[in-house]
Each structure stands twice: as C-alpha cells, then as structure tokens.
Design an enzyme around this catalytic site. Sequence first.
Site, PDB file in Angstrom:
ATOM      1  N   ILE A  52       0.825  -1.205   0.000  1.00 16.90           N
ATOM      2  CA  ILE A  52       0.000   0.000   0.000  1.00 16.90           C
ATOM      3  C   ILE A  52       0.862   1.259   0.000  1.00 16.90           C
ATOM      4  O   ILE A  52       0.526   2.256  -0.640  1.00 16.90           O
ATOM      5  CB  ILE A  52      -0.952  -0.006   1.206  1.00 16.90           C
ATOM      6  CG1 ILE A  52      -1.941  -1.168   1.094  1.00 16.90           C
ATOM      7  CG2 ILE A  52      -1.717   1.314   1.316  1.00 16.90           C
ATOM      8  CD1 ILE A  52      -2.803  -1.384   2.322  1.00 16.90           C
ATOM      9  N   SER A 182      -5.900  -0.791  11.106  1.00 14.42           N
ATOM     10  CA  SER A 182      -6.417  -2.045  10.557  1.00 14.42           C
ATOM     11  C   SER A 182      -7.800  -2.317  11.132  1.00 14.42           C
ATOM     12  O   SER A 182      -8.143  -1.825  12.222  1.00 14.42           O
ATOM     13  CB  SER A 182      -5.479  -3.206  10.933  1.00 14.42           C
ATOM     14  OG  SER A 182      -6.042  -4.458  10.591  1.00 14.42           O
ATOM     15  N   TYR A 195      -0.709  -8.546  16.733  1.00 14.12           N
ATOM     16  CA  TYR A 195      -0.875  -7.526  15.684  1.00 14.12           C
ATOM     17  C   TYR A 195      -2.100  -6.668  15.986  1.00 14.12           C
ATOM     18  O   TYR A 195      -2.055  -5.438  15.909  1.00 14.12           O
ATOM     19  CB  TYR A 195      -1.022  -8.206  14.328  1.00 14.12           C
ATOM     20  CG  TYR A 195      -1.265  -7.246  13.180  1.00 14.12           C
ATOM     21  CD1 TYR A 195      -0.214  -6.551  12.588  1.00 14.12           C
ATOM     22  CD2 TYR A 195      -2.555  -7.036  12.693  1.00 14.12           C
ATOM     23  CE1 TYR A 195      -0.446  -5.665  11.543  1.00 14.12           C
ATOM     24  CE2 TYR A 195      -2.794  -6.157  11.651  1.00 14.12           C
ATOM     25  CZ  TYR A 195      -1.741  -5.480  11.081  1.00 14.12           C
ATOM     26  OH  TYR A 195      -1.972  -4.607  10.040  1.00 14.12           O
ATOM     27  N   LYS A 199      -2.488  -2.456  16.816  1.00 12.08           N
ATOM     28  CA  LYS A 199      -3.365  -1.533  16.095  1.00 12.08           C
ATOM     29  C   LYS A 199      -4.370  -0.865  17.031  1.00 12.08           C
ATOM     30  O   LYS A 199      -4.705   0.309  16.864  1.00 12.08           O
ATOM     31  CB  LYS A 199      -4.078  -2.270  14.959  1.00 12.08           C
ATOM     32  CG  LYS A 199      -3.126  -2.775  13.872  1.00 12.08           C
ATOM     33  CD  LYS A 199      -2.303  -1.645  13.275  1.00 12.08           C
ATOM     34  CE  LYS A 199      -1.437  -2.122  12.110  1.00 12.08           C
ATOM     35  NZ  LYS A 199      -0.664  -1.010  11.490  1.00 12.08           N
TER      36      LYS A 199
END
Length: 320
Positions: A52, A182, A195, A199
């Site tokens: 991205i 996310s 993870y 976030k």
Amino acid sequence: MVILIVSVIVTVSLLAKFIIADGDFTLLSKRHVKQEAIEDKVVWITGASRGIGKVLAKQLASLGAKLIISARNELELHRVRKELTGKHAPDDVMVLPMDLGSGEASLQEAVQKAESYFGGAGVDYMFHNAAAERPKATALEMSEEGLKAMFDINVVGTISLTRLLAPSMLRRGFGHFVVMSSAAGKTPAPGQAVYSATKHALNGYFHTLRSELCRKGIKVTIVCPGPIETSNDSGTGKKVSSEKRVSSERCAELTIIAATNSLKEVWISYQPVLAVMYLVQYMPSLGYWIMDKVGERRIEAAAKKGNAYSIGLLFGKKTT
C-alpha cells in the site's frame, strides 16, 4: 401507503449499497480526492517500498505532492522513486531510508533530514504506513521476542516518530497524521492477537493526540483496512486464496480521499468484515458473539490457506 413504499425502497437501496460497499458510508459519501489539499504539500510516507505504501506514493505523486519516501530497503526505495510520475516526480522525490525499530536517536536524525528537504518547507502530511509483518499465531503462541519486535515497530517506533515530528508542525500551525491502522484494531482478529493489540494501541494514541492538539492545527486520520490484496501476499502478486480483498489501488485512493477530506476515522473493506466492524462498534454484544463463534474456525481456515473471512465460518462450513 405511499410513505411506506418510499420507506421500503429507501431501505432496500441502502441495504444494497451496504452489501456491495468497500468502505464505511461516511467515507464513500465523499467520492473524490480534494487535490488542492495535497498539491505542493510535503508528504512523508513510511513503508513506501512496497504494498500500500508504494501505491500511495504513486497516487500522491500524480496529485502533485512533494514526497519523502521511507523504508528499510534503500534499493527498493530508489526503484519506487524511478516509477513515480507527477508534478514533482521523480526528480524532487526524496529517499530517506529509515528503520522504525532503530531507536529515538536514529529517528530524530530522520526527522531533521525530512524537515530540511524542499528548502526547509517542513512536513505537512505524515503517512504512518510501515508495520511489522503479521505472523499467523494464536494469542498464546507469540514469543516474547516476537511480541517486543512487533510493538517496537508498530507502536513504539510510530509514536516516537510522531513525538519528534509534531513540535515542528505545531510551530507552523499545521500538520496531518494519516495512520494506517487495521480492521484488527477495531475488532477481534483470531490468529493475529498481538498484531491486533498494536493496532488498538495506535488507535487509542492517535485519537487522543488529535483531541489534545486539534485546536492547534494538528489533524489525524485513522484508516482501518480489512483484507487488502497486495503483491506482499505472494511473491508474484497473484491471489493466494479465495478471500475477497479490496485492491491496494482502491485502498490507497480511499485513504487519500479520507485524508484530504479531513475525516477522523474510516473503514475500508468488503463484507463480511465491514458488517462485523459496524456490529462491534454499535452492537458490541452481538459483534463479539459472532467473533467468538468464528474465532477457532478462522484460525483453522487460515492454517489451511482457506478463506478466513468467509461468512460460512459462522455456520461451521469448511472454506477453501
């Protein structure tokens, strides 16, 4: 009767739009990038060597932004730079290699360099895109070393870079942080617990930062993508499963729309992830019940490289 018919038509129309949506309603209502908000502005992007971040660099360059691109791999950054086209690209695109996990002294040096580029104009937009890879591991499987490494990059490094850059923005009276978070920062993410934790941490920090500094010219846009199709998913850029993913090009486009329209938080995803995000936000008991139902099955599907986002997981169906 007429009112009832109109109400049914409107409801069906909204439901149809929601089913095919690739973002939340507020984001999709904006439709277009405000080019005047980004043209000739200095934009710093981390994690710009691939995925991205690379696509963001290409789209922002085409909109006339002055770019600073960062990642650990300097060679890949120069390759990206050569591919950029736009008002200031590639000649005026600055390559700034940087490792978010390298410590505050190294990050301070990077900030000083970034602020000196383009005649000392300073950084207008900071796109926090860099993040550690997402290992597939349950909440109890992640090693202490892996846990610390992921938090160092995704949280500590990102926050440290912000603390070092924000004072210059405050002196100029303007600065905009665009944070690539996310969907895992909004909902449970079975198989990606650590993870997800990083976030959630970013969301908490940057929403608070905005509330503290918004009257002093600092803006924050938090972007929460669900499954995104990028060339990072395999070595070839081909799809590796049956999961329906938003393209990296569309994700970058929606991210820039969100930033240039000064939206505070946006969600980018197809169904069913988008629906789960709405449920967890507005009907948390139902949303968390659904995630409890699919959690173990999602881990099994991911281990078999099946569709870990299928609605069939709710009913115990096998996915391929």
